[in-house]
Structure formats: C-alpha cells, structure tokens
Enzyme design. Structure first.
Site, PDB file in Angstrom:
ATOM      1  CG  HIS A   1       7.942   4.434  -3.852  1.00  0.00           C
ATOM      2  ND1 HIS A   1       8.152   5.545  -4.633  1.00  0.00           N
ATOM      3  CD2 HIS A   1       7.510   3.458  -4.700  1.00  0.00           C
ATOM      4  CE1 HIS A   1       7.874   5.260  -5.895  1.00  0.00           C
ATOM      5  NE2 HIS A   1       7.473   3.999  -5.956  1.00  0.00           N
TER       6      HIS A   1
ATOM      7  CB  SER B   1       8.501   1.358  -6.974  1.00  0.00           C
ATOM      8  OG  SER B   1       8.575   1.652  -8.339  1.00  0.00           O
TER       9      SER B   1
END
Length: 276
Positions: free
Chosen positions: A256, A205
């Site tokens: 992230h 991610s």
C-alpha cells in the site's frame, strides 16, 4: 460558451451553483463521459473563465460546496446525475474505459475461481517470486499478485476502488497513462512487499494506492480528476490502521505504501510537465 469540462457531476453542479450565486448563470451539458460547463451570457465569458480557473486550482474549496445551500433560486442549472433509471451495468460501462474493465474482469474471474477450489493452483502460478533466486526469470510474477483475491470482501473493496479511480484516470488522461500506473504501481508495490516481508501476499491494493497518490497530486492542475477529500482521507486512514496493526497481520502494508509513493511521484512528474 463553454468554460470547461469535468468528469464529476457533483463538482460540476457545485460550480454552477456557485456561479449562480455570483450572478453569472451557467448550464451543465452532458458531453459523452464529460459534463461541460457553459456560461449563459456571452458578455460574462471572460469573468466566468477566471472563476473556472480558480475553481480548477481549488475544486474542493468550501465556498463551492456551500454555494448550493446559499442558492435561493434552484429553478435552473439543475442536472440529472443518472443515479436512477439507469441500469447498473450501463453505469459501470459509462464510467470506465477498456483497460479498467479488463482488469476488473480479470480480478473477478480469478476471485470466483478461487472460491470454487482453484485457490492453490492460482496462487502457485501467479504469486510473487519465492524463492526469488529460482523464480526471478518468471517475470509475470512481479505483476500478477495484484490480480489475485481469495477473500470476497477484499476483492470487492479493491475492484470498486479500481473502477472508481482507474476509470477516472482512463477517461481523463487516457489508457496509456492508466496502463503505466498499473504496471509501475504493481511492480513497485509488489517488490517492496515481497522483499521487506515475504511473498505470501496478493491483491490490487498497491495499484489502487498508486492511483490514489497520482490523483491526489495532479487534481489541482486537472480538476477533471478531482475527488472528494474525504475519500483520500479515508484511504490514508486505512493505510495508517494497517501499519498500526488494527487490521491484522495479513495486510500488505508495504505494498500500500509503495503504491502510494510511486503514484504520487508519477503525479508530481506529470504536474511539472503540465506547468512547463
């Protein structure tokens, strides 16, 4: 006469429809991984180039999206997007480069192995250094958490976005740039998550958000990279949900955020270079 090339067939069709409304008919021609835009009448070349330059600066402007609805005569400039009749594996190959496919394959293999009893072994060999003072020499651990996915939903979510974003970057900008974003994105996002939280995290991610940040910044100067604003909005909303705690405690929120920031920074640097 060619005006330019795009990698997104739907954006290409939107521009062609807009040009038809303006009385400057154009055609779409498939050119390898690209969709070339050709103006039909050579005497309109200069004006068409000016329109394409405006499109390059704002490819997602509503006037291009609405042009398809305004266009009355749809007998010409139509394009087969290849969504039917084309084997799915061929579509995956067509829209990705070698590095995109290698990383996609590595994630799938490790994910499948984790499902058949090797999760602990894989995590023990590839997790972020912990304790850092004892494992910092094992340099691969700074990057390899990005390749591990133990939940199938997590795996599929990440590899689809990697294929979509990474394939786009690799086709337009090149494999070296994608490799750079992969390494920097993994290093920065993993380090941020590892030091601010702990080493108990995994997933691609952070790299995906690095690719997103890069494309979001450079797409105005490189319309071939342009993607629908809704996609960017969805990913930013997902990021916000993670920090709000809606997605649970196991989400690597700082990975992230770190990926997004480092990707956007790289995009800003590249955009500056292209304008010099």
């Amino acid at each position: 006469m060619q005006l330019g090339r795009l990698t997104d067939a739907r954006l290409a069709q939107a521009f062609v429809d807009y040009m038809a409304v303006q009385g400057m008919p154009c055609e779409i021609r498939e050119d390898g991984h690209y969709f070339s835009i050709d103006v039909v009448h050579s005497e309109q070349l200069d004006a068409a180039r000016r329109e394409f330059q405006q499109f390059a600066e704002q490819p997602n402007h509503p006037k291009y999206r609405s042009a398809s609805w305004q266009r009355a005569d749809r007998s010409g400039a139509q394009f087969d997007y290849g969504s039917s009749g084309t084997p799915i594996l061929h579509q995956i190959w067509l829209h990705a480069g070698p590095l995109t496919l290698v990383i996609l394959g590595a994630c799938l293999v490790l994910g499948l192995l984790s499902q058949i009893g090797f999760a602990s072994t894989i995590f023990g060999a590839l997790h972020f250094p912990a304790p850092f003072v004892e494992q910092w020499m094992q340099i691969w651990r700074m990057f390899t958490p990005a390749l591990m996915h133990f939940a199938m939903v997590h795996l599929l979510f990440n590899v689809v976005w990697w294929w979509y974003l990474g394939g786009r970057i690799e086709r337009v900008v090149g494999t070296p740039k994608l490799l750079e974003l992969l390494l920097i994105g993994a290093l920065f996002s993993n380090t941020l998550q590892g030091f601010l939280v702990d080493a108990n995290f995994l997933g691609l991610s952070g790299v995906v958000y690095a690719l997103l940040g890069y494309i979001a910044v450079v797409q105005r100067s490189k319309p071939e990279l342009a993607m629908p604003p809704a996609y960017i909005g969805f990913m930013l909303f997902w990021l916000a949900l993670g920090f709000a705690g809606v997605l649970g405690q196991q989400v690597a929120n700082y990975a992230h955020l770190g990926g997004l920031l480092v990707g956007a920074a790289q995009g800003w640097l590249d955009a500056r270079k292209s304008h010099r």
